[in-house]
Scaffold this motif. Structure first.
Motif, PDB file in Angstrom:
ATOM      1  N   LYS A 204      29.067  13.251  20.343  1.00 55.14           N
ATOM      2  CA  LYS A 204      29.033  12.767  18.958  1.00 55.14           C
ATOM      3  C   LYS A 204      28.651  11.293  18.920  1.00 55.14           C
ATOM      4  O   LYS A 204      27.856  10.859  18.070  1.00 55.14           O
ATOM      5  CB  LYS A 204      30.391  12.981  18.299  1.00 55.14           C
ATOM      6  N   THR A 205      29.195  10.508  19.848  1.00 59.41           N
ATOM      7  CA  THR A 205      28.859   9.087  19.927  1.00 59.41           C
ATOM      8  C   THR A 205      27.374   8.890  20.189  1.00 59.41           C
ATOM      9  O   THR A 205      26.713   8.056  19.548  1.00 59.41           O
ATOM     10  CB  THR A 205      29.669   8.410  21.055  1.00 59.41           C
ATOM     11  N   SER A 208      25.143   9.909  17.211  1.00 60.35           N
ATOM     12  CA  SER A 208      25.227   8.938  16.113  1.00 60.35           C
ATOM     13  C   SER A 208      24.303   7.738  16.323  1.00 60.35           C
ATOM     14  O   SER A 208      23.935   7.052  15.370  1.00 60.35           O
ATOM     15  CB  SER A 208      26.670   8.456  15.942  1.00 60.35           C
ATOM     16  N   LYS A 209      23.916   7.491  17.576  1.00 56.26           N
ATOM     17  CA  LYS A 209      23.002   6.386  17.878  1.00 56.26           C
ATOM     18  C   LYS A 209      21.549   6.720  17.521  1.00 56.26           C
ATOM     19  O   LYS A 209      20.712   5.824  17.426  1.00 56.26           O
ATOM     20  CB  LYS A 209      23.076   6.022  19.360  1.00 56.26           C
ATOM     21  N   SER A 211      19.942   7.948  14.789  1.00 56.68           N
ATOM     22  CA  SER A 211      19.883   8.266  13.363  1.00 56.68           C
ATOM     23  C   SER A 211      18.452   8.583  12.926  1.00 56.68           C
ATOM     24  O   SER A 211      17.496   7.932  13.349  1.00 56.68           O
ATOM     25  CB  SER A 211      20.436   7.108  12.534  1.00 56.68           C
ATOM     26  N   LYS A 303      23.604  15.667  10.134  1.00 59.35           N
ATOM     27  CA  LYS A 303      24.317  14.761   9.221  1.00 59.35           C
ATOM     28  C   LYS A 303      23.507  14.462   7.954  1.00 59.35           C
ATOM     29  O   LYS A 303      24.052  13.958   6.967  1.00 59.35           O
ATOM     30  CB  LYS A 303      24.687  13.470   9.937  1.00 59.35           C
ATOM     31  N   PHE A 325      30.197  18.542  14.607  1.00 57.85           N
ATOM     32  CA  PHE A 325      30.173  18.288  13.169  1.00 57.85           C
ATOM     33  C   PHE A 325      31.184  19.123  12.375  1.00 57.85           C
ATOM     34  O   PHE A 325      31.321  18.940  11.172  1.00 57.85           O
ATOM     35  CB  PHE A 325      28.764  18.545  12.619  1.00 57.85           C
TER      36      PHE A 325
END
Length: 364
Positions: A204-205, A208-209, A211, A303, A325
């Motif tokens: 997840k980390t 998220s980078k 995007s 997302k 998610f």
């Protein structure tokens, strides 16, 4: 590159494997404090510029690499002596990270650097349908042959390197560590010291980078939306294309009857897409590839999408969407498992066994 710093090689094919690797590397960072030259290797053949740019973008965001190498660019695939090419481009290799241990590139690297440690990271659910116990190996003797052949070759190469003073150290055969992102699907529950669990938070980390800018022209707010992840079993002859198309038509009819708006995402490697056929039967169906590049993994788009349900048969993405998610998922594996073979069938059986009752579609 400083000669006194040892190198680690990381072999990937594309975006998804790169994301899985990056999660393992975050976990590894907590364990290993040593500094390495980290070299990322893309193994693909004749990779187009769009896919290169996507992979470059993801790679730059998820890790600090000493160097990124494409085997296409160093003429590996066209060389009559592939191992010579690898020897010329990589030095002082102490670790080789692989998710496909018996691929040609992986085997050649393990032979060229026989004393290097082999470290596994997950390549989706497919990593969990290989033999893990003695009983499994008895049922799949081809894997025994592969392991034995690699063991013997590595020892021979190491022996000649030592004699010729080209390399010191004894051959390393068994993998040093295995970084397990999909550990809940591991059939062999024995807690081996080499098995390192990678929590979903690491992936997840990393996701998220990376995007992706949202496309506002796709207006699906305030609607009940189902996204179907297309696959391509018919490409491998497991069932013919008409059978697979009929499967998707039945799924679309069911979810449309349940009040869902339908989004379709074609598998990026499918050379004979299904969307145009589906559009003939369902005017309301929309192609996600009309709004976002077909090369983007769904994990990087999730997302941006207000999706209530994701449907696929054996796609690893289902598990990631659920675990990372919290998305609602539905596998249609029970509807196709009898027509599957090989790894696809094994993955289907794994999903049927491990997913919750409400995450499996058993009939239409």
């Amino acid at each position: 590159m400083k000669s006194n710093i040892k190198s680690r090689l990381f072999i990937v094919a594309g975006p998804s494997q790169l994301l899985f690797l990056s999660a393992a590397l975050l976990k590894n960072k907590e364990i290993e404090k040593q500094t390495y030259n980290d070299i990322l290797i893309f193994r693909g053949v004749n990779v187009d510029s769009q896919r290169r740019l996507l992979c470059d973008d993801i790679a730059s965001k998820i890790w600090e690499w000493t160097k990124v190498v494409r085997l296409d660019d160093i003429s590996y695939h066209n060389s009559p002596d592939k191992r010579k090419v690898l020897k010329a481009h990589f030095k002082s290799v102490i670790q080789i990270w692989v998710c496909m241990p018996y691929g040609e590139v992986e085997i050649n690297l393990s032979l060229v650097f026989p004393s290097s440690k082999i470290i596994f990271f997950d390549d989706g659910l497919g990593s969990y349908v290989v033999p893990n116990t003695l009983g499994d190996y008895v049922n799949k003797p081809s894997f025994i042959k592969k392991k034995l052949a690699l063991f013997l070759k590595r020892n021979v190469y190491a022996f000649f390197n030592i004699i010729n003073l080209k390399e010191s150290g004894f051959p390393s055969f068994y993998h040093a560590n295995r970084y397990m992102l999909f550990s809940s699907f591991f059939k062999n529950q024995k807690n081996l010291s080499q098995n390192i669990i990678v929590d979903w938070s690491y992936l997840k980390t990393q996701v998220s980078k990376c995007s992706i800018k949202s496309n506002d022209s796709l207006d699906i707010n305030d609607q009940k939306v189902c996204l179907i992840l297309g696959q391509y079993f018919s490409l491998h002859g497991e069932l013919d294309r008409e059978e697979e198309l009929l499967h998707y038509i039945k799924i679309c009819k069911k979810i449309e009857a349940n009040g869902f708006r339908i989004l379709w995402k074609e598998h990026p490697k499918n050379p004979n897409p299904f969307f145009d056929n589906l559009k003939q039967s369902f005017n309301s169906i929309e192609n996600l590839n009309d709004y976002y590049s077909e090369l983007l993994p769904i994990e990087l788009l999730a997302k941006n999408l207000s999706v209530d349900l994701y449907i696929a048969s054996t796609s690893t993405s289902l598990i990631i969407l659920n675990k990372v998610f919290g998305s609602r998922i539905l596998s249609t594996a029970p509807l196709l498992v009898d027509k599957m073979s090989g790894a696809d069938k094994s993955v289907a059986c794994l999903l049927i066994k491990e997913l919750k009752e409400e995450q499996i579609l058993k009939s239409i």
